[in-house]
Design an enzyme around this catalytic site. Structure first.
Site, PDB file in Angstrom:
ATOM      1  N   ARG A   1      11.275   3.755   3.965  1.00  0.00           N
ATOM      2  CA  ARG A   1      10.806   2.769   4.947  1.00  0.00           C
ATOM      3  C   ARG A   1      12.016   1.956   5.357  1.00  0.00           C
ATOM      4  O   ARG A   1      12.774   1.484   4.491  1.00  0.00           O
ATOM      5  CB  ARG A   1       9.732   1.864   4.365  1.00  0.00           C
TER       6      ARG A   1
ATOM      7  N   ARG B   1       0.807  -1.214   0.000  1.00  0.00           N
ATOM      8  CA  ARG B   1       0.000   0.000   0.000  1.00  0.00           C
ATOM      9  C   ARG B   1       0.846   1.273   0.000  1.00  0.00           C
ATOM     10  O   ARG B   1       0.631   2.166  -0.820  1.00  0.00           O
ATOM     11  CB  ARG B   1      -0.926   0.037   1.233  1.00  0.00           C
ATOM     12  N   THR B   2       1.806   1.372   0.915  1.00  0.00           N
ATOM     13  CA  THR B   2       2.517   2.640   1.099  1.00  0.00           C
ATOM     14  C   THR B   2       3.362   2.964  -0.129  1.00  0.00           C
ATOM     15  O   THR B   2       3.315   4.080  -0.649  1.00  0.00           O
ATOM     16  CB  THR B   2       3.399   2.572   2.371  1.00  0.00           C
TER      17      THR B   2
ATOM     18  N   HIS C   1       4.664   5.534  11.830  1.00  0.00           N
ATOM     19  CA  HIS C   1       4.197   5.406  10.439  1.00  0.00           C
ATOM     20  C   HIS C   1       3.234   6.592  10.226  1.00  0.00           C
ATOM     21  O   HIS C   1       2.010   6.442  10.187  1.00  0.00           O
ATOM     22  CB  HIS C   1       3.481   4.069  10.259  1.00  0.00           C
TER      23      HIS C   1
ATOM     24  N   LYS D   1      25.033  -5.429  -1.494  1.00  0.00           N
ATOM     25  CA  LYS D   1      26.503  -5.616  -1.458  1.00  0.00           C
ATOM     26  C   LYS D   1      27.102  -4.970  -0.208  1.00  0.00           C
ATOM     27  O   LYS D   1      28.311  -4.843  -0.088  1.00  0.00           O
ATOM     28  CB  LYS D   1      27.126  -4.987  -2.702  1.00  0.00           C
TER      29      LYS D   1
HETATM   30  N1   CP Z   1      -0.326  -0.118   5.875  1.00  0.00           N
HETATM   31  C1   CP Z   1       0.859  -0.369   5.322  1.00  0.00           C
HETATM   32  O1   CP Z   1       1.878   0.248   5.683  1.00  0.00           O
HETATM   33  O2   CP Z   1       0.846  -1.329   4.346  1.00  0.00           O
HETATM   34  P1   CP Z   1       2.122  -1.769   3.494  1.00  0.00           P
HETATM   35  O3   CP Z   1       3.084  -2.447   4.440  1.00  0.00           O
HETATM   36  O4   CP Z   1       1.607  -2.681   2.434  1.00  0.00           O
HETATM   37  O5   CP Z   1       2.743  -0.518   2.926  1.00  0.00           O
END
Ligand code: CP
Length: 313
Positions: A108, A58-59, A137, A86
């Site tokens: 992320r 999603r993100t 998040h 590497k």
């Molecule tokens: N909600 C969320 O962060 O989903 P993803 O891990 O798929 O990005």
């Protein structure tokens, strides 16, 4: 008006006025995604790099779609096919990407604080936190807030129950920070082994291990994924027992208000934390959350580039 800072690293650092600005801007951008041609020239010539050290559906895709809908160039950096494999460090990777003059790096990372570290090194580029370890998040909390306010028209006076693996959840932490700031009464609930000591005092939320207490008269039930990839010990005897005590089914949902909504950040584990019947039921706004994710990330890219342009921090 731009955001007050050059980076978006967490809800903790984000002024309430910026939260309001992002939610309002996201609402104004939402319409673009329903047009036959889903593109405006607003960020033409800008470059957004998605630097994801952890898996995401999603993100990552919504940041890419958000950038493209605003006509920015979006580059997806996959750790497994990059020189990170590497042994290249986060800072070296960041400095090398910076040499290609991106405007925003969306990161992320499995380590808490990685976006903050990167932001200290990258002087001419904005950094957006797309999830750092068990810390924050922020963009998930913002899209959750947009979904809640759309459905309930307010935050004040709402009872919001966040249920599941609180200990490992950056979604829970960012939501606790944001939703209490906006005036909601937040309850967290889960097995005692999955709620850190002092969590309630730290985040200003109510804590219970009884799902009935958390859900009774709740306006919003937010279920969390059991994060088995982060669990280094055994925190509950079995999935069957976990579901019996903390999984959301129709019987438990009946404890909440009649018009309560059911949320989940995804990915969902059907039959572990949520019954498929509830996940796909009329109370579920799970896919609405995903839809709002695009609008929120469009707003963030637009506003953060405005902030960088103004030279503010
Ligand atoms: N909600 C969320 O962060 O989903 P993803 O891990 O798929 O990005």
């Amino acid at each position: 008006m731009p955001l007050s800072g050059k980076h978006l690293l967490g809800i903790a650092e984000l002024p309430t006025s910026d939260i309001r600005l992002i939610l309002n801007t996201a609402r104004s951008f939402r319409e673009i995604s329903s047009r036959p041609i889903k593109k405006v020239p607003t960020l033409r010539g800008r470059t957004v790099i998605n630097l994801f050290y952890e898996a995401s559906t999603r993100t990552r895709s919504s940041f890419e779609i958000a950038a493209k809908r605003l006509s920015a160039d979006a580059i997806n950096f996959s750790v497994s096919t990059s020189s990170v494999a590497k042994g290249e460090s986060l800072i070296d990777t960041g400095m090398n990407l910076l040499s290609m003059n991106p405007d925003v790096i969306v990161i992320r990372h499995q380590e808490a604080g990685a976006p903050h570290l990167l932001a200290r090194y990258l002087k001419n580029c904005s950094v957006v936190n797309a999830g750092d370890g068990m810390h924050e998040h922020p963009t998930q909390a913002l899209l959750d807030a947009l979904t809640i306010e759309d459905r309930k028209s307010r935050f004040e006076g709402l009872k919001i129950a966040i249920v599941g693996d609180i200990a490992h959840s950056r979604v829970a932490r960012s939501n606790c920070l944001l939703l209490t700031r906006m005036g909601a009464e937040v309850w967290v609930c889960g097995p005692p082994t999955l709620i850190p000591v002092g969590f309630g005092e730290h985040y200003g939320v109510r804590v219970t291990c009884q799902m009935r207490e958390a859900l009774e008269d709740a306006d919003v039930v937010m279920m969390l994924r059991t994060q088995r990839e982060r669990q280094k010990e055994v925190f509950y005897p079995s999935v069957k027992e976990y579901f019996a005590l903390y999984g959301l089914n129709r019987k438990k949902l009946a404890w909440a208000k009649k018009n309560a909504i059911v949320m989940h950040p995804g990915p969902i584990n059907r039959g572990v934390e949520i019954d498929p019947d509830v996940a796909d039921g009329s109370e579920s706004v799970i896919l609405e959350q995903v839809n709002n994710g695009v609008a929120v990330r469009m707003a963030i890219l637009y506003l953060i580039l405005g902030a960088a342009e103004e030279g503010s921090r």
